[in-house]
Design an enzyme around this catalytic site. Structure first.
Site, PDB file in Angstrom:
ATOM      1  N   SER A  89       0.842  -1.195   0.000  1.00 58.11           N
ATOM      2  CA  SER A  89       0.000   0.000   0.000  1.00 58.11           C
ATOM      3  C   SER A  89       0.881   1.250   0.000  1.00 58.11           C
ATOM      4  O   SER A  89       1.645   1.452  -0.954  1.00 58.11           O
ATOM      5  CB  SER A  89      -0.975  -0.075   1.179  1.00 58.11           C
ATOM      6  OG  SER A  89      -1.974   0.894   1.093  1.00 58.11           O
ATOM      7  N   ASP A 142      -9.539  -4.850  -4.934  1.00 54.52           N
ATOM      8  CA  ASP A 142      -9.056  -3.858  -3.976  1.00 54.52           C
ATOM      9  C   ASP A 142      -9.914  -2.587  -4.036  1.00 54.52           C
ATOM     10  O   ASP A 142      -9.924  -1.899  -5.052  1.00 54.52           O
ATOM     11  CB  ASP A 142      -7.596  -3.516  -4.282  1.00 54.52           C
ATOM     12  CG  ASP A 142      -6.926  -2.713  -3.185  1.00 54.52           C
ATOM     13  OD1 ASP A 142      -7.627  -1.970  -2.460  1.00 54.52           O
ATOM     14  OD2 ASP A 142      -5.697  -2.807  -3.078  1.00 54.52           O
ATOM     15  N   HIS A 174      -7.921  -5.380  -0.400  1.00 51.78           N
ATOM     16  CA  HIS A 174      -6.688  -4.657  -0.068  1.00 51.78           C
ATOM     17  C   HIS A 174      -5.903  -5.469   0.951  1.00 51.78           C
ATOM     18  O   HIS A 174      -6.026  -5.277   2.163  1.00 51.78           O
ATOM     19  CB  HIS A 174      -7.041  -3.269   0.473  1.00 51.78           C
ATOM     20  CG  HIS A 174      -5.875  -2.339   0.523  1.00 51.78           C
ATOM     21  ND1 HIS A 174      -5.190  -1.943  -0.607  1.00 51.78           N
ATOM     22  CD2 HIS A 174      -5.280  -1.710   1.567  1.00 51.78           C
ATOM     23  CE1 HIS A 174      -4.225  -1.119  -0.266  1.00 51.78           C
ATOM     24  NE2 HIS A 174      -4.252  -0.958   1.056  1.00 51.78           N
TER      25      HIS A 174
END
Length: 196
Positions: A89, A142, A174
């Site tokens: 991320s 995601d 995610h």
């Protein structure tokens, strides 16, 4: 070196270092993002729009992380071309920035999980060869950072000649796909062998 995601901290990644290097032959480091922002945890930069980190916080963090990486390399006696940067991320965004940033030393490889190559005023990626090997993984579902960002990164990096390993995980949101991550120790060994 692994960079954590937004709202987490370095402890989040310690188990992943063990997966990447079960024999503990390598120096594995996971730093903490310098910002404490809502809702909680450590951050690398403020988020206002996905794909476009907040310029002020990103620029400051990028400079600090660059200096830190240079100091770690000097203290450990490990040249950049023998290192691999990775992250999830926001950590993947920092991985791309620190591994491809203009004027930065080139690492041997990058592991970018559910991230994007940042667009920030004052930051530019150097996409001239030689480029590091890149492993990209992203969940197809995601909702935080669309998989489209990793598709764009794969296309851009492939087009400029990078050796890209890409995995898109159906049904994954995610998160880090354990199946893809279990493939990374072999990728890491091959990446470091190429760099030797």
């Amino acid at each position: 070196m692994l960079f954590h995601g937004r709202g987490a901290d370095e402890r989040d990644l310690f188990p992943l270092l063990d997966v990447l290097d079960p024999e503990h032959r390598l120096l594995g480091i996971a730093p903490r993002g310098p910002l404490e922002l809502p809702p909680a945890g450590a951050h690398w930069y403020a988020v206002h729009e996905i794909g476009y980190p907040d310029p002020e916080t990103f620029t400051d963090t990028y400079a600090r992380a660059s200096s830190w990486l240079d100091d770690v390399a000097a203290d450990a006696g490990i040249p950049a071309e023998r290192t691999v940067l990775g992250g999830f991320s926001q950590g993947a965004v920092m991985t791309y920035a620190l591994g491809l940033g203009a004027g930065r030393p080139r690492p041997a490889g990058l592991i970018a999980l559910s991230g994007f190559i940042p667009t920030v005023p004052g930051f530019s990626a150097d996409l001239e060869p030689p480029l590091p090997r890149v492993a990209i993984g992203h969940g197809a579902l995601d909702p935080v950072i669309s998989v489209e960002w990793s598709r764009r990164a794969r296309e851009l990096l492939t087009d400029v000649g990078a050796d890209v390993t890409y995995s898109e995980s159906p049904g994954l949101a995610h998160s880090i796909d354990p199946a893809f991550f279990r493939r990374l120790p072999a990728w890491l060994a091959a990446t470091l062998a190429v760099a030797a």
